[in-house]
Design a protein around this motif. Sequence first.
Motif, PDB file in Angstrom:
ATOM      1  N   ARG A   1      -2.818 -31.601 -15.979  1.00  0.00           N
ATOM      2  CA  ARG A   1      -3.765 -32.565 -15.420  1.00  0.00           C
ATOM      3  C   ARG A   1      -5.041 -32.688 -16.242  1.00  0.00           C
ATOM      4  N   SER A   2      -5.341 -31.695 -17.033  1.00  0.00           N
ATOM      5  CA  SER A   2      -6.608 -31.684 -17.761  1.00  0.00           C
ATOM      6  C   SER A   2      -6.372 -31.328 -19.231  1.00  0.00           C
ATOM      7  N   PRO A   3      -6.511 -32.299 -20.137  1.00  0.00           N
ATOM      8  CA  PRO A   3      -6.328 -32.005 -21.565  1.00  0.00           C
ATOM      9  C   PRO A   3      -7.335 -30.965 -22.061  1.00  0.00           C
ATOM     10  N   VAL A   4      -7.002 -30.309 -23.136  1.00  0.00           N
ATOM     11  CA  VAL A   4      -7.849 -29.252 -23.695  1.00  0.00           C
ATOM     12  C   VAL A   4      -9.257 -29.774 -23.984  1.00  0.00           C
ATOM     13  N   ALA A   5      -9.370 -30.950 -24.572  1.00  0.00           N
ATOM     14  CA  ALA A   5     -10.688 -31.505 -24.897  1.00  0.00           C
ATOM     15  C   ALA A   5     -11.529 -31.686 -23.635  1.00  0.00           C
ATOM     16  N   GLU A   6     -10.907 -32.106 -22.556  1.00  0.00           N
ATOM     17  CA  GLU A   6     -11.630 -32.274 -21.297  1.00  0.00           C
ATOM     18  C   GLU A   6     -12.087 -30.917 -20.749  1.00  0.00           C
ATOM     19  N   GLN A   7     -11.240 -29.912 -20.868  1.00  0.00           N
ATOM     20  CA  GLN A   7     -11.624 -28.568 -20.419  1.00  0.00           C
ATOM     21  C   GLN A   7     -12.803 -28.045 -21.234  1.00  0.00           C
ATOM     22  N   ILE A   8     -12.784 -28.297 -22.529  1.00  0.00           N
ATOM     23  CA  ILE A   8     -13.903 -27.877 -23.392  1.00  0.00           C
ATOM     24  C   ILE A   8     -15.172 -28.605 -22.973  1.00  0.00           C
ATOM     25  N   SER A   9     -15.051 -29.904 -22.769  1.00  0.00           N
ATOM     26  CA  SER A   9     -16.200 -30.709 -22.352  1.00  0.00           C
ATOM     27  C   SER A   9     -16.762 -30.205 -21.018  1.00  0.00           C
ATOM     28  N   ASN A  10     -15.905 -29.905 -20.067  1.00  0.00           N
ATOM     29  CA  ASN A  10     -16.348 -29.386 -18.770  1.00  0.00           C
ATOM     30  C   ASN A  10     -17.067 -28.048 -18.926  1.00  0.00           C
ATOM     31  N   GLN A  11     -16.574 -27.201 -19.821  1.00  0.00           N
ATOM     32  CA  GLN A  11     -17.232 -25.909 -20.062  1.00  0.00           C
ATOM     33  C   GLN A  11     -18.616 -26.120 -20.666  1.00  0.00           C
ATOM     34  N   VAL A  12     -18.729 -27.083 -21.571  1.00  0.00           N
ATOM     35  CA  VAL A  12     -20.035 -27.401 -22.174  1.00  0.00           C
ATOM     36  C   VAL A  12     -21.009 -27.842 -21.084  1.00  0.00           C
ATOM     37  N   PHE A  13     -20.550 -28.702 -20.174  1.00  0.00           N
ATOM     38  CA  PHE A  13     -21.417 -29.154 -19.084  1.00  0.00           C
ATOM     39  C   PHE A  13     -21.848 -27.982 -18.210  1.00  0.00           C
ATOM     40  N   ARG A  14     -20.950 -27.065 -17.922  1.00  0.00           N
ATOM     41  CA  ARG A  14     -21.316 -25.881 -17.117  1.00  0.00           C
ATOM     42  C   ARG A  14     -22.382 -25.043 -17.824  1.00  0.00           C
ATOM     43  N   LEU A  15     -22.211 -24.858 -19.130  1.00  0.00           N
ATOM     44  CA  LEU A  15     -23.199 -24.079 -19.888  1.00  0.00           C
ATOM     45  C   LEU A  15     -24.558 -24.781 -19.895  1.00  0.00           C
ATOM     46  N   ARG A  16     -24.535 -26.100 -20.029  1.00  0.00           N
ATOM     47  CA  ARG A  16     -25.796 -26.847 -20.019  1.00  0.00           C
ATOM     48  C   ARG A  16     -26.457 -26.789 -18.647  1.00  0.00           C
ATOM     49  N   GLU A  17     -25.673 -26.839 -17.597  1.00  0.00           N
ATOM     50  CA  GLU A  17     -26.230 -26.734 -16.244  1.00  0.00           C
ATOM     51  C   GLU A  17     -26.897 -25.378 -16.038  1.00  0.00           C
ATOM     52  N   GLN A  18     -26.299 -24.325 -16.570  1.00  0.00           N
ATOM     53  CA  GLN A  18     -26.883 -22.992 -16.436  1.00  0.00           C
ATOM     54  C   GLN A  18     -28.232 -22.902 -17.134  1.00  0.00           C
TER      55      GLN A  18
END
Length: 136
Positions: A43-60
Amino acid sequence: LGLLERWQVEDDVASRYVLGTLSGEELDQMWREQFTPNWKDARSPVAEQISNQVFRLREQRGPGGGTVDAVAAFAHRWSLEDDDRRLLEEMSHRELGHVIKEYDGRRPLDELVIEANSDAWLPPDGSAGGPPGGVG
């Protein structure tokens, strides 16, 4: 890129693009976090998972731009001396607000502090400054 090799997605153009948008600091953080995408997630391509992780790090990290020290910004704007800056740092919220609003470089800061502590600068209804609801 070492992260693409670590994740075994060296040929994934989308993942390369996502990593290409990151700053050096963000890339270092991604490396330290030891994040690994789930290749089996259909359901979630690798690039999307990477992008989501980047957003989580930025939120922190919190909002961008960082905080602005109002006193330092005001002192810099008016090229104030160290003594005046120290005076600004010791002011109450009410005094500082009045000084920032009224200072034009012609009157000394201590004169504005005295004025801030008198009621002479308040509108006739007394609405500026003071505690909420006019109590006090």
